[in-house]
Design an enzyme around this catalytic site. Structure first.
Site, PDB file in Angstrom:
ATOM      1  NE  ARG A 240      -4.327  -1.334   0.283  1.00 17.87           N
ATOM      2  CZ  ARG A 240      -4.442  -2.450  -0.768  1.00 17.87           C
ATOM      3  NH1 ARG A 240      -3.542  -2.766  -1.534  1.00 17.87           N
ATOM      4  NH2 ARG A 240      -5.804  -3.097  -0.603  1.00 17.87           N
ATOM      5  CD  GLU A 269      -3.322   3.265  -5.002  1.00 17.75           C
ATOM      6  OE1 GLU A 269      -4.357   2.890  -5.500  1.00 17.75           O
ATOM      7  OE2 GLU A 269      -2.361   2.799  -4.862  1.00 17.75           O
ATOM      8  CG  HIS A 287      -3.391  -0.636  -6.915  1.00 21.89           C
ATOM      9  ND1 HIS A 287      -3.985  -0.121  -5.603  1.00 21.89           N
ATOM     10  CD2 HIS A 287      -3.612  -2.007  -6.552  1.00 21.89           C
ATOM     11  CE1 HIS A 287      -4.111  -1.006  -4.685  1.00 21.89           C
ATOM     12  NE2 HIS A 287      -3.844  -2.091  -5.121  1.00 21.89           N
TER      13      HIS A 287
END
Ligand code: DGY
Length: 321
Positions: A240, A269, A287
């Site tokens: 993350r 994000e 991602h």
């Protein structure tokens, strides 16, 4: 509850997953794939028995407090569940499930891709070619760092960390790891355990992050800890974004303390800190860790398995709250 449970699927899911959802449930799908904001999500949840959400949905205490009473379960299409306030869910008697196991290989593969791409200067090579500026092979062009035979440090030796270690061993890498608990020797497979992150870092020519985002791991890789890595180390993050302090990482990449980084996840994000664009020694992807057809189908089926179990009055296999 009606005979056929009503579920809200908050994002567009792979076709096979949506087909199964529509076959089993009175499912409200989201073909346009626009993310619901909190108000939209609360409104769309009206009359629903369950929600199939994604990491882009913020299911915090405030939102949980506003959900209609009819909603009894939130199944997330992800292994990570930091976007859901588990404590608030428990307090409201809301069941929460995730999708472990099925994205282990895809994510570990992605960490290898990032490690190699960062070490071998893939971004610079692509840029040179795409700009039409490649004048041909030279003995000293784009020399990167050899991966084979180096030491790799793994932070978080759960399913994905172990799968990454298996791949690293195929590159003859010496595996070191930090985990809250030491693994059994059968699972360690010769990896060297460090009982602190600080003990691990000086051993890591490459460092790959595989820990969940929690209050303890937020900005785990700050300036002090990055300084403990060997000079010229390479950092890989498929976990993350907020596990890394962007200010510290960008400074370490700019100064050459770190040779390179491979990043698939970012703080805030879908925004990406624009300072990364100015750095040639960072290889970044949006991602994509679990983004294979096989894995995204499996994630959807796993989320549906959890909903099926719940609505059949059974304990869902992946219950986290
Ligand atoms: C997850 O499942 O938590 C991933 O980050 C989405 O790929």
């Amino acid at each position: 509850m009606t005979d056929t449970p009503r579920i809200l699927v908050t994002r567009k899911l792979p076709q096979a997953v949506e087909a199964r959802a529509a076959e089993t449930y009175a499912a409200t799908l989201n073909p346009a794939d626009g993310a619901y904001g909190p108000d939209g999500l609360v409104a769309a949840a009206e009359g629903m028995d369950g929600l199939l959400v994604a990491p882009t949905d913020r299911v915090d205490a405030a939102l949980i407090g506003r959900l209609p009473d009819s909603v009894k379960i939130v199944a997330t299409f992800s292994v990570g569940y930091e976007h859901i306030d588990l404590e608030a869910a428990r307090a409201r008697g809301l069941v929460v499930t995730n999708t472990p196991d099925v994205l282990t290989d895809a994510t570990a593969d992605m960490a290898v891709l990032l490690m190699l791409a960062a070490a071998r200067r893939a971004h610079e090579g692509q840029t040179l070619l795409r700009a039409g500026k490649w004048a041909g092979w030279t003995p000293t062009q784009l020399m990167g760092i050899q991966v084979t035979g180096k030491r790799v440090g793994i932070v978080g030796m759960g399913r994905i960390g172990q799968a990454f270690a298996k791949r690293a061993r195929a590159f003859d890498m010496a595996v070191h790891y930090y985990n809250r608990r030491r693994l059994d020797p059968a699972l360690e497979q010769g990896a060297v355990y460090h009982d602190t992150v600080e003990g691990l870092l000086p051993q890591a020519d490459f460092l790959s992050l595989h820990c969940p985002l929690t209050a303890e791991t937020h900005h785990l890789m700050n300036g002090d800890r990055l300084a403990l890595l060997p000079d010229g180390a390479v950092l890989v993050n498929t976990a993350r974004g907020p596990v890394v302090d962007d200010d510290a990482l960008i400074a370490a990449l700019a100064s050459g303390k770190l040779a390179a980084a491979g990043l698939d996840v970012f703080q805030g994000e879908p925004d990406v800190d624009p300072r990364y664009w100015a750095l040639d020694n960072v290889f970044i992807l949006p991602h994509q860790g679990s983004a294979t057809v096989e894995t995204r189908n499996a994630m959807g089926f796993r989320a549906l398995d959890n909903l099926d179990a719940f609505f059949a009055g059974k304990e869902p296999g992946d219950r986290v709250a």
